[in-house]
Design an enzyme around this catalytic site. Structure first.
Site, PDB file in Angstrom:
ATOM      1  N   GLU A  58     -23.681  -9.474   3.023  1.00  0.00           N
ATOM      2  CA  GLU A  58     -22.689  -8.484   2.615  1.00  0.00           C
ATOM      3  C   GLU A  58     -21.301  -8.836   3.161  1.00  0.00           C
ATOM      4  O   GLU A  58     -21.158  -9.219   4.331  1.00  0.00           O
ATOM      5  CB  GLU A  58     -23.136  -7.118   3.155  1.00  0.00           C
ATOM      6  CG  GLU A  58     -22.190  -5.960   2.916  1.00  0.00           C
ATOM      7  CD  GLU A  58     -22.699  -4.671   3.540  1.00  0.00           C
ATOM      8  OE1 GLU A  58     -22.166  -3.609   3.211  1.00  0.00           O
ATOM      9  OE2 GLU A  58     -23.655  -4.736   4.361  1.00  0.00           O
ATOM     10  N   LYS A 125     -21.312  -1.278  -4.250  1.00  0.00           N
ATOM     11  CA  LYS A 125     -22.224  -0.555  -3.364  1.00  0.00           C
ATOM     12  C   LYS A 125     -22.146   0.940  -3.620  1.00  0.00           C
ATOM     13  O   LYS A 125     -21.063   1.532  -3.610  1.00  0.00           O
ATOM     14  CB  LYS A 125     -21.871  -0.880  -1.908  1.00  0.00           C
ATOM     15  CG  LYS A 125     -22.821  -0.347  -0.847  1.00  0.00           C
ATOM     16  CD  LYS A 125     -22.375  -0.847   0.522  1.00  0.00           C
ATOM     17  CE  LYS A 125     -23.322  -0.454   1.636  1.00  0.00           C
ATOM     18  NZ  LYS A 125     -22.863  -1.006   2.937  1.00  0.00           N
ATOM     19  N   TYR A 131     -22.055   6.614   9.469  1.00  0.00           N
ATOM     20  CA  TYR A 131     -22.747   7.141  10.640  1.00  0.00           C
ATOM     21  C   TYR A 131     -22.871   6.011  11.656  1.00  0.00           C
ATOM     22  O   TYR A 131     -22.632   4.845  11.351  1.00  0.00           O
ATOM     23  CB  TYR A 131     -24.127   7.683  10.263  1.00  0.00           C
ATOM     24  CG  TYR A 131     -25.041   6.649   9.629  1.00  0.00           C
ATOM     25  CD1 TYR A 131     -25.885   5.858  10.409  1.00  0.00           C
ATOM     26  CD2 TYR A 131     -25.046   6.448   8.253  1.00  0.00           C
ATOM     27  CE1 TYR A 131     -26.703   4.903   9.845  1.00  0.00           C
ATOM     28  CE2 TYR A 131     -25.873   5.495   7.670  1.00  0.00           C
ATOM     29  CZ  TYR A 131     -26.696   4.726   8.472  1.00  0.00           C
ATOM     30  OH  TYR A 131     -27.493   3.775   7.906  1.00  0.00           O
ATOM     31  N   CYS A 161     -27.055  -3.613   0.993  1.00  0.00           N
ATOM     32  CA  CYS A 161     -27.390  -3.004   2.285  1.00  0.00           C
ATOM     33  C   CYS A 161     -27.883  -1.564   2.191  1.00  0.00           C
ATOM     34  O   CYS A 161     -29.031  -1.318   1.850  1.00  0.00           O
ATOM     35  CB  CYS A 161     -26.180  -3.107   3.220  1.00  0.00           C
ATOM     36  SG  CYS A 161     -26.632  -3.039   4.975  1.00  0.00           S
ATOM     37  N   GLY A 301     -18.015 -12.244  38.859  1.00  0.00           N
ATOM     38  CA  GLY A 301     -18.342 -12.044  40.255  1.00  0.00           C
ATOM     39  C   GLY A 301     -19.838 -12.059  40.446  1.00  0.00           C
ATOM     40  O   GLY A 301     -20.570 -11.315  39.778  1.00  0.00           O
ATOM     41  N   SER A 303     -22.709 -11.268  42.972  1.00  0.00           N
ATOM     42  CA  SER A 303     -22.848 -10.458  44.184  1.00  0.00           C
ATOM     43  C   SER A 303     -24.132 -10.724  44.956  1.00  0.00           C
ATOM     44  O   SER A 303     -24.272 -10.284  46.089  1.00  0.00           O
ATOM     45  CB  SER A 303     -22.808  -8.975  43.812  1.00  0.00           C
ATOM     46  OG  SER A 303     -23.961  -8.636  43.063  1.00  0.00           O
TER      47      SER A 303
END
Length: 554
Positions: A58, A125, A131, A161, A301, A303
């Site tokens: 798509e 489409k 959503y 889709c 970083g 740790s």
């Protein structure tokens, strides 16, 4: 329902049709580059597979999602130029591509069939989604017509889709005579998404007695990751072919078309574990974000804790050890175990490793703040200063060497604000942003089954930010087993506090966690983006107002 190129089912001379699923990675906005990718893939599909039809994802012409690039005044001109290039190439296979097309002043999310140098069919489409991470109605109008046309002598229907997830488009194409449905997708990954797709395709193909070719986008785009997993179901609802997830490529499928277009089954890929699948999503998201944005390298970083260890492993697997730099920035509260484990991780993965103490900088800051802080007691201010000094160091390395800073916070921490603005949140991309802490442990175990790079005690010892003496995460938070369950109910499933308590959780703990989630929205708005792996990530999925008077409970 108007139908273009209507065809009817009936007896015809048996013939074969070779469809190539072009499960490829496209760069959003790079219309000329994407046009060239389509041409290259179509030529390759012919040279290597003698394809009759090549089906692309798509909106492959623009990449997905193009967002407000669709509002640019030159969009239509650029699309027309690209389509002209594709037509002039006059390649042997029919190409089915996705592109934004304007018709009678309205913009549509379209699929186009290009064959023999001509655009032989257009499909708009019918159900633009609006959503979760989708907001297509901001840009696209809904189509109304059905497209069924003859491709290499076979009646083929086209859908895009979301049209597959709604009733109407596939059913109308089948009723109009389509033996085969080509469905173009840009369906983002989340955990268990492939299983839901398969369930849908099995039902739709069986109920309509039509084979379905489902072609999906591959690659990362900002926080979204597209996993591919393109597949074919036959008219009886049987899975006949499936492309592996997270592997770009051209995947051919042969159809024997008599009364039905019956796909000739191909070996199916093995079913990946959840951990392997999520790990692949993280690697894909990091690789594409770094490469598509032109960063030379990344820095993070390290740790000695589990989050930074897992982030380092993902970064190396995505980019290679030569493009990853790890920095340990110890302070007086950093344990010897952390120093040892961080060095072991860096050595195991072969990355550049530096140790820069933040002690002198901290002392300088505290000397400057001595007067305004006079008469106060140490609190989180001093803890946050340590994190912010580390952030300054990493951002300085980023500026000097063009490296992207990867932050290492996980979803559980981000949810409840267990992080420091302009400190450990300072950076450009958060690899674990949508990964709950309990899943961090599982992913670390999984990565060590590939090759052992995370020391076992990093996984087994209690997590700690090491910003105060003998500090442990569970001094400030519920245990992660409990915390992640509460967060799943509240963040991902929208349960109220009362409903979570009804599931058997302690009222005080639920109220505390819910309050922490609510009051830390301002922090999350300032956090870097990261790979989305769930149906409700912190980003486009969940948009809560920072300033609000909503009371939790019911």
């Amino acid at each position: 329902m108007p139908v273009s190129g209507q065809a009817t089912k009936g007896d015809s001379t048996a013939t074969t049709l070779r469809v190539v699923m072009a499960q490829l990675d496209f760069l959003v906005g790079d219309i000329p580059g994407n046009t060239e990718r389509i041409l290259q893939a179509s030529r390759q599909a012919w040279d290597e597979h003698q394809a009759d039809v090549v089906v692309f994802p798509e909106l492959c012409l623009t990449g997905y999602p193009p967002e407000d690039l669709l509002l640019r005044p030159s969009l239509d001109l650029r699309v027309r130029e690209a389509l002209s290039v594709l037509q002039q190439a006059a390649l042997t296979p029919a190409m089915v591509i996705g592109a934004p097309i304007r018709s009678e002043g309205r913009l549509y999310n379209a699929a186009l069939v290009i064959e023999d140098g001509e655009i032989r069919g257009r499909y708009f489409k019918r159900f633009p989604p609006n959503y979760q991470v989708f907001d297509e109605k901001r840009y696209f109008c809904a189509g109304e017509d059905t497209l069924v046309l003859s491709i290499k002598g076979q009646p083929v229907g086209i859908t895009v889709c979301e049209d597959l997830w709604k009733d109407g488009p596939l059913e109308d194409a089948a009723a109009a005579g389509a033996r085969l449905i080509l469905n173009l997708n840009a369906s983002p990954y989340d955990i268990d998404k492939q299983a839901r797709r398969k369930s849908l395709l099995e039902r739709k193909s069986r109920e309509n007695q039509v084979s379905v070719v489902y072609v999906n986008l591959m690659g990362g785009q900002d926080e979204l990751v597209f996993d591919g997993g393109s597949m074919v179901f036959d008219h009886s609802g049987r899975l006949s072919a499936e492309a592996p997830q997270f592997e770009a490529g051209l995947y051919p499928v042969d159809f024997l078309c008599e009364h039905y277009c019956q796909p000739i089954s191909r070996p199916l890929p093995g079913e990946p574990s959840l951990e392997a699948n999520v790990y692949s999503a993280l690697v894909t998201g990091v690789r594409d974000y770094v490469n598509k944005n032109g960063f030379k390298s990344v820095v993070l970083g390290l740790s000695g804790g589990i989050d930074s260890a897992l982030t380092l492993a993902v970064a190396v697997d995505a980019l290679g050890k030569e493009r990853v730099r790890a920095v340990m920035m110890p302070f007086r509260y950093t344990s010897n175990i952390s120093l040892e484990d961080a060095e072991a991780e860096a050595l195991a993965l072969g990355v550049q490793y530096d140790v820069f103490s933040i002690e002198p900088m901290y002392d300088a800051f505290m000397a400057t703040l001595a007067e305004p802080f006079l008469g106060t007691k140490p609190d989180t201010t001093e803890e946050n200063l340590q994190a912010r000094l580390r952030g300054v160091l990493l951002m300085s390395l980023s500026n000097k060497f063009g490296s992207l800073v990867l932050t290492t916070g996980n979803k559980s921490e981000l949810a409840v604000g267990y992080s420091t603005l302009y400190g450990d949140m300072a950076g450009g991309f958060d690899v674990l942003k949508d990964v709950p802490k309990t899943l961090v442990f599982r992913l670390s175990h999984y990565r060590n089954t590939v090759s052992p790079v995370i020391p076992e005690r990093v996984i087994t010892r209690p997590p700690s930010a090491e910003l105060a003496p003998d500090q442990k995460d569970e001094d400030s938070l519920p245990g992660y087993d409990v915390l992640d369950q509460i967060l799943n109910f509240y963040v991902e499933r929208d349960y109220s506090a009362d409903a979570i308590v009804a599931e058997g959780f302690d009222r005080a703990e639920v109220d505390r966690v819910v309050r922490l989630v609510d009051v830390n929205e301002y922090k999350r708005r300032q956090a870097p983006i990261g790979v989305r792996i769930t149906e409700r990530g912190f980003g486009k999925d969940r948009r809560y107002p920072i300033t609000n008077g909503w009371k939790s409970g019911k």
